[in-house]
Design a protein around this motif. Structure first.
Motif: not given
Length: 236
Positions: A12-18, A28-30, A47-54, A87-92
């Motif tokens: 399971l993977l999450t990332g912060c928007a940067k 937040g693809i990283d 804890g998972d974020e997206q950079g462009d919620p549109r 895992p994580g290369a595709f922002g999954e």
């Protein structure tokens, strides 16, 4: 009767928007692997974020699943990139072995830990993959190969962990794999006989609008903005 389909979640993977690669962009693809239990709700993993919620995230794109077996195919195409070693290369958000776009159908419902997930749509890759891989046509490659992964909406919130089983519970549209639907959309099909049955599916609003527009206008979309993105800074 629903066929038995069970796989174990490897990560399971999450990332912060940067701030991202192009002026004014954020992503937040990283994503990074999470240990222990993670709460999953209407908008995805805690804890998972997206950079462009549109265009990213939201209830219909709450959780992104990408098959890890695709990584070997990408290494054949691109070489042994360090990005493709884990895992994580595709922002999954979910990484597994044993499921791919040819085995998963639109509307499939899966249990995972205490959560219930529903397959909402395949991924429409965007230019951020081009910059992440430093491959100018990476988004186009992901789309044309059909190795897109897919999204879930969360029907029931719960707690999940790596190692939990993802188990198919309901399959209302067994003839409509994501590969079939992706081929219909991404290969820019205009044949009404092929498009009209798709309108009977629980398509997300943007995909329904796409199919309806093709039937009405007999023309395909211009995806250059999504695939190529905004102009890059000359220093990139």
């Amino acid at each position: 009767m629903t066929a038995t389909l069970v796989v174990r979640v490897d990560a399971l993977l999450t990332g912060c928007a940067k701030p991202y690669t192009r002026p004014g962009s954020s992503s937040g693809i990283d994503k990074h692997v999470r240990s222990g239990s993670v709460q999953i709700g209407e908008l995805g993993l805690s804890g998972d974020e997206q950079g462009d919620p549109r265009v990213h995230g939201g209830p219909d794109k709450a959780v992104h699943h990408y098959p890890f077996e695709h990584y070997a195919q990408w290494q054949e195409d691109l070489g042994p990139l360090s990005l493709l070693q884990a895992p994580g290369a595709f922002g999954e958000n979910i990484s597994t072995h044993g499921l791919d776009e040819g085995k998963v159908c639109i509307g499939d419902q899966f249990t995972l830990g205490g959560a219930l997930l529903e397959v909402s749509q395949g991924r429409q890759p965007c230019w951020k993959l081009n910059d992440r891989f430093d491959v100018p046509d990476m988004a186009c490659r992901v789309q044309s190969t059909g190795r897109t992964g897919w999204y879930y909406r969360v029907l029931q919130a719960g707690t999940v962990s790596a190692g939990d089983l993802l188990e198919l519970k309901s399959r209302p549209h067994p003839d409509w794999t994501l590969r079939r639907l992706g081929t219909l959309l991404f290969e820019r099909v205009l044949d009404p006989a092929a498009l009209e049955p798709a309108l009977l599916l629980p398509l997300v609003p943007s995909w329904r609008k796409l199919v309806e527009r093709r039937l009405q206008q007999c023309e395909v979309e211009d995806w250059s903005r999504r695939i190529d993105g905004p102009a890059q800074d000359a220093s990139h």
